[in-house]
Design a protein around this motif. Structure first.
Motif, PDB file in Angstrom:
ATOM      1  N   ASN A 123       2.494  11.422  10.470  1.00  0.00           N
ATOM      2  CA  ASN A 123       2.140  11.138  11.862  1.00  0.00           C
ATOM      3  C   ASN A 123       0.930  10.214  11.951  1.00  0.00           C
ATOM      4  O   ASN A 123       0.868   9.347  12.824  1.00  0.00           O
ATOM      5  N   ARG A 124      -0.036  10.389  11.058  1.00  0.00           N
ATOM      6  CA  ARG A 124      -1.178   9.475  11.044  1.00  0.00           C
ATOM      7  C   ARG A 124      -0.713   8.039  10.787  1.00  0.00           C
ATOM      8  O   ARG A 124      -1.241   7.102  11.370  1.00  0.00           O
ATOM      9  N   MET A 125       0.267   7.898   9.912  1.00  0.00           N
ATOM     10  CA  MET A 125       0.770   6.563   9.577  1.00  0.00           C
ATOM     11  C   MET A 125       1.462   5.899  10.771  1.00  0.00           C
ATOM     12  O   MET A 125       1.644   4.694  10.783  1.00  0.00           O
ATOM     13  N   ARG A 153      -2.647   3.552   9.964  1.00  0.00           N
ATOM     14  CA  ARG A 153      -2.134   2.435   9.162  1.00  0.00           C
ATOM     15  C   ARG A 153      -3.263   1.582   8.597  1.00  0.00           C
ATOM     16  O   ARG A 153      -3.118   0.995   7.532  1.00  0.00           O
ATOM     17  N   LYS A 154      -4.371   1.497   9.308  1.00  0.00           N
ATOM     18  CA  LYS A 154      -5.490   0.663   8.860  1.00  0.00           C
ATOM     19  C   LYS A 154      -6.334   1.343   7.780  1.00  0.00           C
ATOM     20  O   LYS A 154      -7.121   0.681   7.115  1.00  0.00           O
ATOM     21  N   GLN A 213      -6.802   5.361   2.902  1.00  0.00           N
ATOM     22  CA  GLN A 213      -6.863   6.764   2.474  1.00  0.00           C
ATOM     23  C   GLN A 213      -5.700   7.564   3.062  1.00  0.00           C
ATOM     24  O   GLN A 213      -5.231   8.523   2.445  1.00  0.00           O
ATOM     25  N   THR A 214      -5.227   7.172   4.226  1.00  0.00           N
ATOM     26  CA  THR A 214      -4.079   7.864   4.821  1.00  0.00           C
ATOM     27  C   THR A 214      -2.856   7.729   3.916  1.00  0.00           C
ATOM     28  O   THR A 214      -2.154   8.714   3.668  1.00  0.00           O
ATOM     29  N   SER A 215      -2.629   6.528   3.397  1.00  0.00           N
ATOM     30  CA  SER A 215      -1.493   6.311   2.490  1.00  0.00           C
ATOM     31  C   SER A 215      -1.658   7.124   1.217  1.00  0.00           C
ATOM     32  O   SER A 215      -0.701   7.739   0.728  1.00  0.00           O
ATOM     33  N   ILE A 216      -2.862   7.129   0.678  1.00  0.00           N
ATOM     34  CA  ILE A 216      -3.119   7.881  -0.554  1.00  0.00           C
ATOM     35  C   ILE A 216      -2.909   9.373  -0.321  1.00  0.00           C
ATOM     36  O   ILE A 216      -2.264  10.058  -1.116  1.00  0.00           O
ATOM     37  N   SER A 217      -3.424   9.866   0.798  1.00  0.00           N
ATOM     38  CA  SER A 217      -3.266  11.295   1.112  1.00  0.00           C
ATOM     39  C   SER A 217      -1.805  11.655   1.338  1.00  0.00           C
ATOM     40  O   SER A 217      -1.356  12.730   0.916  1.00  0.00           O
ATOM     41  N   LEU A 218      -1.060  10.771   1.978  1.00  0.00           N
ATOM     42  CA  LEU A 218       0.374  11.014   2.165  1.00  0.00           C
ATOM     43  C   LEU A 218       1.078  11.057   0.817  1.00  0.00           C
ATOM     44  O   LEU A 218       1.884  11.957   0.560  1.00  0.00           O
ATOM     45  N   ALA A 219       0.742  10.130  -0.062  1.00  0.00           N
ATOM     46  CA  ALA A 219       1.364  10.111  -1.395  1.00  0.00           C
ATOM     47  C   ALA A 219       1.052  11.397  -2.161  1.00  0.00           C
ATOM     48  O   ALA A 219       1.949  11.990  -2.770  1.00  0.00           O
ATOM     49  N   VAL A 220      -0.190  11.836  -2.124  1.00  0.00           N
ATOM     50  CA  VAL A 220      -0.580  13.081  -2.806  1.00  0.00           C
ATOM     51  C   VAL A 220       0.209  14.258  -2.222  1.00  0.00           C
ATOM     52  O   VAL A 220       0.700  15.122  -2.962  1.00  0.00           O
ATOM     53  N   SER A 221       0.333  14.289  -0.915  1.00  0.00           N
ATOM     54  CA  SER A 221       1.083  15.376  -0.274  1.00  0.00           C
ATOM     55  C   SER A 221       2.548  15.350  -0.689  1.00  0.00           C
ATOM     56  O   SER A 221       3.143  16.397  -0.957  1.00  0.00           O
ATOM     57  N   LEU A 275       1.194   0.416   0.035  1.00  0.00           N
ATOM     58  CA  LEU A 275      -0.256   0.280   0.156  1.00  0.00           C
ATOM     59  C   LEU A 275      -0.747  -0.963  -0.567  1.00  0.00           C
ATOM     60  O   LEU A 275      -1.557  -1.727  -0.036  1.00  0.00           O
ATOM     61  N   VAL A 276      -0.242  -1.196  -1.772  1.00  0.00           N
ATOM     62  CA  VAL A 276      -0.657  -2.367  -2.550  1.00  0.00           C
ATOM     63  C   VAL A 276      -0.224  -3.660  -1.849  1.00  0.00           C
ATOM     64  O   VAL A 276      -0.980  -4.638  -1.838  1.00  0.00           O
ATOM     65  N   LEU A 277       0.956  -3.667  -1.254  1.00  0.00           N
ATOM     66  CA  LEU A 277       1.421  -4.855  -0.536  1.00  0.00           C
ATOM     67  C   LEU A 277       0.469  -5.201   0.620  1.00  0.00           C
ATOM     68  O   LEU A 277       0.199  -6.364   0.881  1.00  0.00           O
ATOM     69  N   GLU A 278      -0.024  -4.172   1.277  1.00  0.00           N
ATOM     70  CA  GLU A 278      -0.890  -4.378   2.436  1.00  0.00           C
ATOM     71  C   GLU A 278      -2.364  -4.501   2.060  1.00  0.00           C
ATOM     72  O   GLU A 278      -3.146  -5.086   2.812  1.00  0.00           O
ATOM     73  N   ASN A 279      -2.735  -3.928   0.919  1.00  0.00           N
ATOM     74  CA  ASN A 279      -4.133  -3.920   0.471  1.00  0.00           C
ATOM     75  C   ASN A 279      -4.185  -4.180  -1.032  1.00  0.00           C
ATOM     76  O   ASN A 279      -4.349  -3.237  -1.818  1.00  0.00           O
ATOM     77  N   PRO A 280      -4.066  -5.430  -1.453  1.00  0.00           N
ATOM     78  CA  PRO A 280      -4.024  -5.756  -2.883  1.00  0.00           C
ATOM     79  C   PRO A 280      -5.249  -5.266  -3.668  1.00  0.00           C
ATOM     80  O   PRO A 280      -5.155  -5.059  -4.875  1.00  0.00           O
ATOM     81  N   ALA A 281      -6.346  -5.030  -3.000  1.00  0.00           N
ATOM     82  CA  ALA A 281      -7.551  -4.549  -3.686  1.00  0.00           C
ATOM     83  C   ALA A 281      -7.333  -3.171  -4.318  1.00  0.00           C
ATOM     84  O   ALA A 281      -8.073  -2.774  -5.220  1.00  0.00           O
ATOM     85  N   TYR A 282      -6.310  -2.460  -3.881  1.00  0.00           N
ATOM     86  CA  TYR A 282      -6.034  -1.116  -4.405  1.00  0.00           C
ATOM     87  C   TYR A 282      -5.058  -1.124  -5.581  1.00  0.00           C
ATOM     88  O   TYR A 282      -4.652  -0.070  -6.063  1.00  0.00           O
ATOM     89  N   LYS A 283      -4.687  -2.306  -6.044  1.00  0.00           N
ATOM     90  CA  LYS A 283      -3.653  -2.441  -7.073  1.00  0.00           C
ATOM     91  C   LYS A 283      -3.941  -1.595  -8.322  1.00  0.00           C
ATOM     92  O   LYS A 283      -3.085  -0.828  -8.767  1.00  0.00           O
ATOM     93  N   ASP A 284      -5.127  -1.727  -8.903  1.00  0.00           N
ATOM     94  CA  ASP A 284      -5.440  -0.983 -10.132  1.00  0.00           C
ATOM     95  C   ASP A 284      -5.408   0.522  -9.907  1.00  0.00           C
ATOM     96  O   ASP A 284      -4.855   1.280 -10.714  1.00  0.00           O
ATOM     97  N   GLN A 285      -6.005   0.955  -8.800  1.00  0.00           N
ATOM     98  CA  GLN A 285      -6.041   2.382  -8.480  1.00  0.00           C
ATOM     99  C   GLN A 285      -4.627   2.922  -8.275  1.00  0.00           C
ATOM    100  O   GLN A 285      -4.264   3.978  -8.807  1.00  0.00           O
ATOM    101  N   VAL A 286      -3.816   2.183  -7.549  1.00  0.00           N
ATOM    102  CA  VAL A 286      -2.447   2.610  -7.266  1.00  0.00           C
ATOM    103  C   VAL A 286      -1.609   2.640  -8.542  1.00  0.00           C
ATOM    104  O   VAL A 286      -0.838   3.581  -8.763  1.00  0.00           O
TER     105      VAL A 286
END
Length: 134
Positions: A77-79, A85-86, A89-97, A114-125
Motif C-alpha cells: 500500500n505504501r508503494m 514510491r519516492k 526504503q519502502t521497496s527494501i522493506s517490501l522485499a524483506v517482507s 528499485l535498481v532501475l529507478e535508483n541506480p545508486a542502490y545497485k551494489d546493495q541490491v
C-alpha cells in the motif's frame, strides 16, 4: 515479553482523551503487541489511513509479533503512494517482507525495479538478491 503493562498505560492515556491521536495510535500499537487485533482495527478505524500507513511504530509492532503478511500489505500500500514510491526504503522493506512470507521471486522483482529507478542502490541490491537466492 510482557506487553500487558504498557498496553494498560496506553489504554488509560487514550481513555483520558479519546480525541488525542498520539494516545489513540499508541493504544492501537499496544493492542497489536498483545494480539488484540480486532481492538486495534477498531482503534485505528477513524484515523486517516495514510497516517497509519507511514507510522513505523505500527510496522515495529508487526515485525516484533511476526506478522509479516500484514507487513506485505502495508508496504504494498505504501508503494501505491507517491511518498512510498519516492522512498527506496519502502521497496527494501517490501522485499524483506516478501522473503519472510516465502515469496522470494516477488522480493527479487521489487529489488530489480528499485535498481532501475535508483541506480545508486545497485551494489546493495545485488548483495540482497545474492543473499535471497542462496
Amino acid at each position: 515479553k510482557d506487553y500487558q503493562p504498557a498496553f494498560e498505560v496506553f489504554k488509560r492515556a487514550y481513555e483520558l482523551d479519546t480525541t488525542f491521536r498520539e494516545a489513540q495510535i499508541l493504544y492501537g500499537v499496544g493492542s497489536i503487541y498483545i494480539n488484540y487485533n480486532n481492538l486495534a482495527n477498531e482503534i485505528f478505524a477513524p484515523i486517516d489511513q495514510e497516517v497509519l500507513l507511514f507510522d513505523n511504530r505500527i510496522v515495529a509492532a508487526l515485525v516484533d509479533t511476526g506478522r509479516y503478511s500484514d507487513l506485505v500489505g502495508i508496504f504494498e500500500n505504501r508503494m501505491q503512494t507517491e511518498r512510498g514510491r519516492k522512498d527506496p526504503q519502502t521497496s527494501i522493506s517490501l522485499a524483506v517482507s516478501y522473503v519472510q512470507v516465502g515469496q522470494k521471486a516477488k522480493a527479487i522483482q521489487v529489488l530489480n525495479q528499485l535498481v532501475l529507478e535508483n541506480p545508486a542502490y545497485k551494489d546493495q541490491v545485488e548483495a540482497y538478491i545474492k543473499q535471497i537466492s542462496s
